[in-house]
Write an enzyme that holds these catalytic residues in place. Structure first.
Site, PDB file in Angstrom:
ATOM      1  N   CYS A  75       0.865  -1.179   0.000  1.00 28.95           N
ATOM      2  CA  CYS A  75       0.000   0.000   0.000  1.00 28.95           C
ATOM      3  C   CYS A  75       0.897   1.224   0.000  1.00 28.95           C
ATOM      4  O   CYS A  75       1.565   1.510   0.995  1.00 28.95           O
ATOM      5  CB  CYS A  75      -0.915   0.001   1.222  1.00 28.95           C
ATOM      6  SG  CYS A  75      -2.006   1.436   1.303  1.00 28.95           S
ATOM      7  N   HIS A 162      -2.184  -4.824 -10.496  1.00 27.19           N
ATOM      8  CA  HIS A 162      -2.885  -3.657 -11.031  1.00 27.19           C
ATOM      9  C   HIS A 162      -3.243  -3.861 -12.492  1.00 27.19           C
ATOM     10  O   HIS A 162      -2.447  -4.387 -13.278  1.00 27.19           O
ATOM     11  CB  HIS A 162      -2.017  -2.405 -10.919  1.00 27.19           C
ATOM     12  CG  HIS A 162      -1.869  -1.894  -9.528  1.00 27.19           C
ATOM     13  ND1 HIS A 162      -2.702  -0.933  -8.997  1.00 27.19           N
ATOM     14  CD2 HIS A 162      -1.004  -2.238  -8.548  1.00 27.19           C
ATOM     15  CE1 HIS A 162      -2.341  -0.703  -7.745  1.00 27.19           C
ATOM     16  NE2 HIS A 162      -1.309  -1.472  -7.444  1.00 27.19           N
ATOM     17  N   GLU A 211     -10.095  -0.227  -5.702  1.00 26.53           N
ATOM     18  CA  GLU A 211      -9.153  -1.114  -5.030  1.00 26.53           C
ATOM     19  C   GLU A 211      -9.816  -2.428  -4.629  1.00 26.53           C
ATOM     20  O   GLU A 211     -10.954  -2.429  -4.147  1.00 26.53           O
ATOM     21  CB  GLU A 211      -8.587  -0.447  -3.774  1.00 26.53           C
ATOM     22  CG  GLU A 211      -7.669   0.723  -4.049  1.00 26.53           C
ATOM     23  CD  GLU A 211      -6.907   1.122  -2.802  1.00 26.53           C
ATOM     24  OE1 GLU A 211      -6.414   0.224  -2.089  1.00 26.53           O
ATOM     25  OE2 GLU A 211      -6.799   2.331  -2.542  1.00 26.53           O
ATOM     26  N   CYS A 220      -4.763   6.040  -4.309  1.00 25.68           N
ATOM     27  CA  CYS A 220      -4.106   4.734  -4.254  1.00 25.68           C
ATOM     28  C   CYS A 220      -2.660   4.943  -4.686  1.00 25.68           C
ATOM     29  O   CYS A 220      -2.390   5.236  -5.863  1.00 25.68           O
ATOM     30  CB  CYS A 220      -4.810   3.736  -5.174  1.00 25.68           C
ATOM     31  SG  CYS A 220      -4.026   2.111  -5.245  1.00 25.68           S
ATOM     32  N   GLY A 223      -1.439   2.420  -7.081  1.00 30.22           N
ATOM     33  CA  GLY A 223      -2.139   2.659  -8.338  1.00 30.22           C
ATOM     34  C   GLY A 223      -1.493   3.767  -9.146  1.00 30.22           C
ATOM     35  O   GLY A 223      -1.385   3.680 -10.379  1.00 30.22           O
TER      36      GLY A 223
END
Length: 282
Positions: A75, A162, A211, A220, A223
């Site tokens: 994260c 992703h 997510e 994110c 991301g």
């Protein structure tokens, strides 16, 4: 259960941080979901636990759990908050490069100032088996049928999987359908974070992310890294890119294969608390 916690956020991606340096993390999935409830609990996108390192080369370990109780491998906004939390706790000096261990492996963090942290996120992983992703097509462009729409996506791991799709309009209502469907697409065996990116120029992107385990979020970090990495691999962006998310902007720097990708952005404290709060018997 009485837990002391810190509520933090990285450009709107919000977290509950638990100090588990002296005690074992002991919450189960149901307790995590109760704590994550934004009406009856505290509310968060992810729960972070700061623990002793498993890897002797690292100073600390941090665990990551989504709001639905599922574990996560990485994260980006969360690791910045962990670094800021450690700095405030006196365990990480301003400007020092420190290795901390995530569930997906070590990263290097540095607190640059009161509200700015930079993180070496490692090198993006494009090999389909390591994402994991069932690849059909070229490495830079994969055609995938999502709810009857054919999308051209890039697939990459930043410690978690992703899918990145270019769009012309981030406000298009169809994204509300495509986001969850892409997240749970059968070609991502472990599901994926679905990023929809609008390119403004070679150094400026806009992004929305659905997510896995959390849904649509204001930001994110991984991301943003994934979107930049996919477009950089295609030759569409420069080595330094500003990625604008609904909650704020991150800077992503990557010189390409053989180099680590760096993410820089803020980490903020919201409040401290106890769960259950006094008088709350939930």
């Amino acid at each position: 259960m009485q837990l002391r916690f810190s509520k933090m956020h990285g450009i709107g991606n919000d977290f509950v941080v638990l100090d588990c340096r002296q005690r074992e993390f002991a919450l189960d999935a149901a307790q995590i979901r109760a704590l994550a409830d934004r009406h009856a609990g505290v509310g968060f996108d992810q729960l972070l636990s700061v623990e002793p390192a498993r890897d002797p080369s690292c100073a600390f370990y941090y665990g990551i759990w989504n709001a639905d109780g599922s574990p996560s491998g990485q994260c980006g906004n969360g690791v910045r908050c962990v670094a800021a939390w450690l700095h405030r706790a006196g365990a990480l000096a301003l400007g020092d490069d420190v290795r901390v261990e995530s569930p997906s492996g070590p990263v290097t963090v540095s607190v640059l100032g009161p509200n700015e942290v930079t993180v070496d996120m490692g090198e993006p992983v494009f090999e389909p088996a390591r994402i994991p992703f069932v690849a059909v097509g070229t490495a830079d462009h994969y055609a995938i049928d999502v709810a009857g729409e054919m999308l051209d996506i890039g697939a990459v791991s930043m410690g978690n999987p992703h899918a990145v799709a270019m769009v012309d309009d981030l406000a298009d209502p169809v994204l509300q359908v495509l986001g969850p469907r892409l997240t749970n697409h059968e070609r991502f065996p472990e599901s994926a974070n679905a990023g929809f990116v609008q390119q403004l120029d070679r150094s400026h992107l806009r992004l929305r992310v659905h997510e896995r385990g959390a849904g649509w979020t204001l930001a994110c970090g991984t991301g943003a890294c994934a979107a930049m990495a996919v477009l950089h691999r295609r030759g569409a962006v420069d080595d330094s890119v500003a990625v604008e998310l609904p909650g704020g902007t991150l800077r992503i720097d990557w010189a390409g294969p053989g180099h680590p990708l760096w993410m820089t952005g803020p980490a903020a404290f919201a409040f401290e608390g106890e769960w259950p709060a006094p008088g709350n018997t939930a």
